[in-house]
Design an enzyme around this catalytic site. Structure first.
Site, PDB file in Angstrom:
ATOM      1  N   GLY A   6      -0.556   9.066   1.433  1.00 32.48           N
ATOM      2  CA  GLY A   6       0.040  10.321   1.856  1.00 32.48           C
ATOM      3  C   GLY A   6       1.043  10.135   2.988  1.00 32.48           C
ATOM      4  O   GLY A   6       2.050  10.832   3.075  1.00 32.48           O
ATOM      5  N   PHE A   7       0.781   9.156   3.802  1.00 29.62           N
ATOM      6  CA  PHE A   7       1.634   8.913   4.959  1.00 29.62           C
ATOM      7  C   PHE A   7       2.976   8.310   4.566  1.00 29.62           C
ATOM      8  O   PHE A   7       4.006   8.592   5.154  1.00 29.62           O
ATOM      9  CB  PHE A   7       0.903   7.956   5.903  1.00 29.62           C
ATOM     10  CG  PHE A   7       1.782   7.298   6.924  1.00 29.62           C
ATOM     11  CD1 PHE A   7       2.179   8.001   8.049  1.00 29.62           C
ATOM     12  CD2 PHE A   7       2.202   5.992   6.767  1.00 29.62           C
ATOM     13  CE1 PHE A   7       2.988   7.393   9.003  1.00 29.62           C
ATOM     14  CE2 PHE A   7       3.002   5.393   7.715  1.00 29.62           C
ATOM     15  CZ  PHE A   7       3.400   6.093   8.829  1.00 29.62           C
ATOM     16  N   GLY A  51       0.826  -1.202   0.000  1.00 29.61           N
ATOM     17  CA  GLY A  51       0.000   0.000   0.000  1.00 29.61           C
ATOM     18  C   GLY A  51       0.853   1.242   0.000  1.00 29.61           C
ATOM     19  O   GLY A  51       2.032   1.218   0.381  1.00 29.61           O
ATOM     20  N   LYS A  55       4.497   0.131   8.347  1.00 29.44           N
ATOM     21  CA  LYS A  55       4.187   1.431   7.761  1.00 29.44           C
ATOM     22  C   LYS A  55       5.372   2.350   7.951  1.00 29.44           C
ATOM     23  O   LYS A  55       5.789   2.612   9.078  1.00 29.44           O
ATOM     24  CB  LYS A  55       2.970   2.048   8.460  1.00 29.44           C
ATOM     25  CG  LYS A  55       1.676   1.518   7.948  1.00 29.44           C
ATOM     26  CD  LYS A  55       0.520   2.300   8.504  1.00 29.44           C
ATOM     27  CE  LYS A  55      -0.765   1.705   7.964  1.00 29.44           C
ATOM     28  NZ  LYS A  55      -1.928   2.394   8.506  1.00 29.44           N
ATOM     29  N   ASP A  85     -12.554   7.429  10.651  1.00 28.31           N
ATOM     30  CA  ASP A  85     -12.426   7.029   9.252  1.00 28.31           C
ATOM     31  C   ASP A  85     -12.840   5.573   9.081  1.00 28.31           C
ATOM     32  O   ASP A  85     -12.090   4.750   8.563  1.00 28.31           O
ATOM     33  CB  ASP A  85     -10.984   7.260   8.780  1.00 28.31           C
ATOM     34  CG  ASP A  85     -10.908   7.379   7.254  1.00 28.31           C
ATOM     35  OD1 ASP A  85     -11.975   7.444   6.609  1.00 28.31           O
ATOM     36  OD2 ASP A  85      -9.792   7.395   6.719  1.00 28.31           O
TER      37      ASP A  85
END
Ligand code: NAG
Ligand code: NAG
Ligand code: NAG
Ligand code: NAG
Ligand code: NAG
Ligand code: NAG
Ligand code: NAG
Ligand code: NAG
Ligand code: NAG
Ligand code: NAG
Ligand code: NAG
Ligand code: NAG
Length: 826
Positions: A483-484, A480, A501, A603
């Site tokens: 923006g992060f 994936g 991440k 979210d």
């Protein structure tokens, strides 16, 4: 104005006359009521058909055959053996036509139409009116689904005429069966107290010169009752779907004796025994210090229209005649003391109360019961409830006097999809303009405290470990990007599979947010929340390591995220049971965040719900603003959340509450049901937004039409109905009207139970306005006390063996999120 005045005068004169007539006729006509025996008509048939003690007489060649009959009407028949006999024939009217019935006794009559659109009868579109009242406008019947429309008329003319009029010359009208029969004296009275949503009360006069159209008939605390169980062949439905908070109420134990009918109270014609033998009472938790709460039922009705609300009581819960009273509320603003022993000083004696209630601008009526301080026993109960829309117009006699002033009120108005989208927008705007921002549950969150918290060092991982796990951030392992930064799949040296991440330098969050995130996440452990396994902050890296979810996002199992591809290319076919289990798991995760952690996810969407190897749902990215890495559709940096899922209230006021998550979750529920994206710009515009489209289908009772075809055949109608009601409640415009996650969870579990216990019976029997009424509701007992221990599988880990100094307090977590929120809203 003058017309109105003269009409008023006329109508009061008329009423006076009518009452005189009624009293004088009492001596002539028998006042004791016997079951009616006439005007049960088997339309379009030359033979009689018996159904639940009623002999429906074939109308072919009969004396009451339609006045304009002859060549303009025809009969239609079907051979289908699954259809009950009464519905196998229909009379068809190609031109305006009518039935004219002789009336020998003045009084209130039930007028019931049965429509069953077999063959091409669903093409019919027509108006039905009687005595100057418009009953149905541009009515179209659903295919192969019996529909009953009921009205209560007070008739005092010798002839009663029912008119059918096709909407267009090319269209036609039809009817399968008709019932017109007298109900007992004083079934409806002429005047009563009138209540509006603003809380004002006045007197409503002249009910007998109106027509009543029952829209809700509820057997509180009991099961569905079909015509065979009712003295006047009515349908009653259970109340569970209308309860605002299922936890607040419990079913009283069934009263096995015959209710103690008394003079001055109800009779078994007002409501059958079975309504009075069951009730809901307050679900009092003996362990709780204060049990002072209310039970509320919400009903959807037409907007700004007066309704007759009839509440039925029978004290089947007391064991002795102690002084026991409670309050009945309408709209939170009107209250009335209910004292069973003041009405009839005996136990289990049925009685009822009538009110005229004006529905509000949004088409709601809500009714609550709650305890009174001045009662010996702090509880309350309700046995039954009916809501009947009051249709204006002029009464039959008066019609002749002032025909030009006829005012028709449209009933049974069905909003088209387009209209409801407009409505959606309109309500939005109206609210924005006229309502001040309501105080939000978590208004404290708007202050910015300075978080000074300690890092949880127990979760720290070395950069080399991360590099090992991700094969030095090998692009083949990337799953994936956003923006992060990027997300990688990986395997730690221990063999544990993880998702990594990695924050892009210069993008996304800064170090303070990163740190606070770790502090909060490391404290949260729950079976239905994705866990943080570790972090790495070496060499200005900002890396978060989560447990790896084998089966990916929920969305990938529902449909292909590319709108052009059809859903057959989605990864797997989830059964309805499995989908419900996934929804339940998600609800448990959110409930835990809300209740135990005071965290708003902000979210909730199908890409933030991940599935492990066993399809156990886990919520990801909770409470954090900067972790949209897996989601490329996220556009806005101003309003947190994703389009298509956004709470309208948040969108307008930047007011974030737990109910914002409930709204988004409602959209996810629709996604799960329909297997389509929350926004699909390729569809006709009224269908673009799944929330608006799903809601309009639900309101029209057409939700079944948009169910994912892969599962449509396997959903039990009761389960679907319950599910639809949950969606409806979650998507309410105002947060305060939405249920809590605890309530949603409860209802979802109920929907699953209904699915599991569904018995597959053909939906053909008996009259009903809704297929689901016909299906038996299985005897699933919802034990509200269970809900208090909902997350048996939720485990809170306060720390990881660190010293007390390392643990983060709730206050700290609270502060962290308040800061994130402020930052975001700008
Ligand atoms: C139908 O019922 C009516 C009224 O009870 C009766 O007069 C008539 O004879 C019956 N017709 C047939 C065909 O049974
Ligand atoms: C109805 O009446 C017409 C004429 O009177 C007759 O021809 C027809 O057979 C009758 N139909 C039935 C079903 O009795
Ligand atoms: C219904 O049955 C009758 C005889 O029983 C037959 O003549 C007719 O064609 C059938 N109609 C349909 C639509 O099957
Ligand atoms: C019924 O309608 C048709 C056109 O739809 C018309 O030609 C005919 O005259 C009408 N019959 C009556 C009796 O009104
Ligand atoms: C309905 O179908 C029948 C034959 O099945 C036909 O005679 C009739 O004209 C149709 N009616 C309409 C309104 O299409
Ligand atoms: C009913 O249909 C007629 C003709 O199709 C149309 O003119 C009218 O506006 C419709 N009325 C309502 C209330 O939808
Ligand atoms: C049916 O009723 C609607 C609404 O009252 C009205 O607009 C329409 O003109 C009526 N249609 C006919 C054919 O009378
Ligand atoms: C419908 O039929 C009536 C009489 O049969 C006629 O006056 C009217 O003009 C027709 N309307 C349309 C739109 O065809
Ligand atoms: C009706 O309203 C009046 C004030 O307008 C109030 O005094 C009275 O108590 C109300 N009645 C009920 C039953 O609430
Ligand atoms: C309704 O009536 C039917 C037939 O009399 C009976 O079998 C059924 O048990 C009744 N339902 C209830 C809830 O009593
Ligand atoms: C019950 O509802 C009434 C009306 O909204 C309200 O005044 C009362 O405070 C409520 N009672 C409790 C315990 O919530
Ligand atoms: C109040 O009512 C409940 C339910 O019937 C009963 O269990 C309880 O004993 C009652 N309490 C008193 C003080 O009467």
């Amino acid at each position: 104005m003058e017309n109105l005045q003269s009409r008023k005068t006329l109508s009061s004169l008329y009423l006076l006359l009518f009452h005189l007539l009624q009293f004088s006729s009492l001596s002539l006509l028998s006042s004791s009521y016997t079951l009616p025996d006439k005007y049960f008509i088997n339309c379009g048939s030359d033979s009689n058909s018996t159904l639940n003690r009623r002999n429906f007489v074939g109308d072919v060649n009969s004396t009451f055959s339609s006045a304009a009959g002859g060549q303009t009407s025809a009969v239609s028949t079907t051979n289908s053996s699954t259809t009950i006999e009464l519905y196998r024939t229909a009379r068809i009217f190609k031109n305006a036509s009518s039935y004219e019935l002789e009336i020998s006794q003045i009084g209130t009559y039930t007028v019931r139409f049965h429509f069953y659109a077999f063959n091409n009868l669903s093409d019919a579109q027509f108006n039905v009116s009687a005595s100057g009242f418009s009953l149905l406008s541009n009515f179209t019947s659903l295919k192969n689904s019996p529909e009953i429309k009921e009205f209560l008329f007070t008739i005092e003319t010798r002839k009663f005429t029912i008119d059918f009029k096709p909407s267009k010359n090319s269209s036609f009208a039809f009817v399968n069966a008709l019932e017109v029969f007298l109900v007992p004296d004083n079934f409806i009275v002429n005047s009563m107290i009138r209540v509006s949503s603003s809380g004002s009360n006045s007197t409503y006069d002249g009910l007998l010169s109106r027509v009543l159209h029952p829209v809700h008939r509820i057997n509180v605390g009991g099961g569905a009752l079909s015509p065979e169980n009712d003295t006047l062949w009515r349908n009653w439905v259970p109340d569970d779907g209308f309860l605002y908070s299922v936890i607040a109420a419990k079913n009283s134990s069934f009263y096995s004796n015959r209710p103690n009918y008394q003079e001055g109270g109800a009779t078994d014609y007002i409501a059958p025994d079975l309504v009075y033998k069951t009730a809901k009472e307050m679900n009092i938790d003996p362990g709780r210090l204060s049990n002072f709460f209310n039970i509320t039922w919400n009903f959807n009705v037409s907007k700004n229209v007066p309704h007759l609300v009839r509440v039925h009581f029978c004290d089947i819960i007391s064991s002795s005649n102690d002084i026991f009273r409670f309050n009945l509320y309408v709209f939170d603003t009107f209250s009335q003391k209910i004292d069973p022993y003041e009405v009839i000083p005996q136990l289990a004696a049925p009685f009822y109360k009538d009110f005229v209630v004006d529905s509000d601008d949004f088409g709601f009526i809500n009714v609550s019961i709650g305890p009174r301080q001045d009662s010996n026993n702090q509880t309350a109960f309700l046995n039954g409830l009916e809501i009947m829309e009051i249709i204006g117009g002029l009464s039959p006699g008066l019609k002749k006097l002032s025909k030009t002033h006829l005012v028709f009120v449209i009933v049974g108005s069905v909003l088209g999809g387009v209209a409801s989208v407009f409505l959606f927008i309109a309500v939005f705007v109206v609210r924005y303009k006229f309502r001040k921002a309501k105080p939000v549950e978590n208004s404290d969150w708007q202050t910015i405290p300075s978080p000074v918290c300690n890092l949880n060092l127990g979760l720290k991982l070395s950069l080399s470990e991360i590099q090992y796990a991700t094969k030095n951030f090998n692009s083949k392992l990337m799953i994936g990007e956003g923006g992060f930064g990027k997300v990688y799949r990986g395997t730690l040296r221990s063999g544990e599979k993880v998702a990594v991440k990695r924050s892009q330098p210069g993008h996304g969050q800064g170090l303070p947010e990163f740190q606070t995130e770790i502090k909060v996440l490391s404290k949260i452990r729950h079976r239905h929340l994705v866990s943080l396994i570790g972090y790495c902050d070496e060499e200005s890296e900002m890396i978060l390591v989560y447990e790896f979810m084998q089966k990916g996002t929920l969305r990938s199992h529902l449909y292909n995220s590319n709108e052009d591809l059809d859903k057959s290319s989605s990864e797997s076919k989830l059964s309805w049971n499995r989908r419900l289990e996934i929804c339940i798991g998600t609800a448990k995760g959110l409930h835990y965040l809300h209740r135990d952690r005071g965290i708003i996810h902000r979210d909730v969407k199908s890409t933030n719900i991940l599935l492990d190897d066993d399809y156990v749902a886990k919520v990801a990215d909770f409470g954090l603003s900067r972790l949209e890495a897996l989601d490329q559709t996220h556009v806005s940096t101003e309003v947190k959340g994703s389009f298509g899922y956004l709470d309208p209230e948040y969108f307008k006021f930047f007011q974030l509450t737990q109910k914002s998550d409930v709204y988004s979750f409602g959209v996810v529920l629709l996604e799960v049901l329909c297997a389509r994206p929350a926004i699909n710009k390729k569809l006709p515009w009224e269908q673009v937004s799944l929330a608006a489209w799903g809601l309009s289908c639900q309101k029209k009772g057409l939700l079944w039409k948009i169910v994912d075809p892969l599962i449509a055949g396997n959903i039990s109608p009761n389960s679907l109905r319950t599910f639809g009601e949950i969606v409806d409640k979650c998507l309410k415009e105002y947060g305060v009207e939405r249920p809590s996650m605890a309530d949603v969870l409860w209802d979802l579990e109920y929907a699953l139970k209904l699915q599991q216990t569904a018995t597959h019976r053909e939906p053909h029997e008996d009259s009903t306005t809704d297929v689901s009424w016909v299906l038996p509701v299985p005897s699933v007992h919802r034990l509200p006390s269970d809900s208090m221990t909902i997350d048996e599988d939720g485990v809170t880990v306060d720390d990881f063996g660190n010293t007390g100094a390392d643990t983060v307090t709730d206050t700290c977590a609270f502060q962290v999120f308040s800061q994130l929120r402020i930052h975001d809203a700008r």
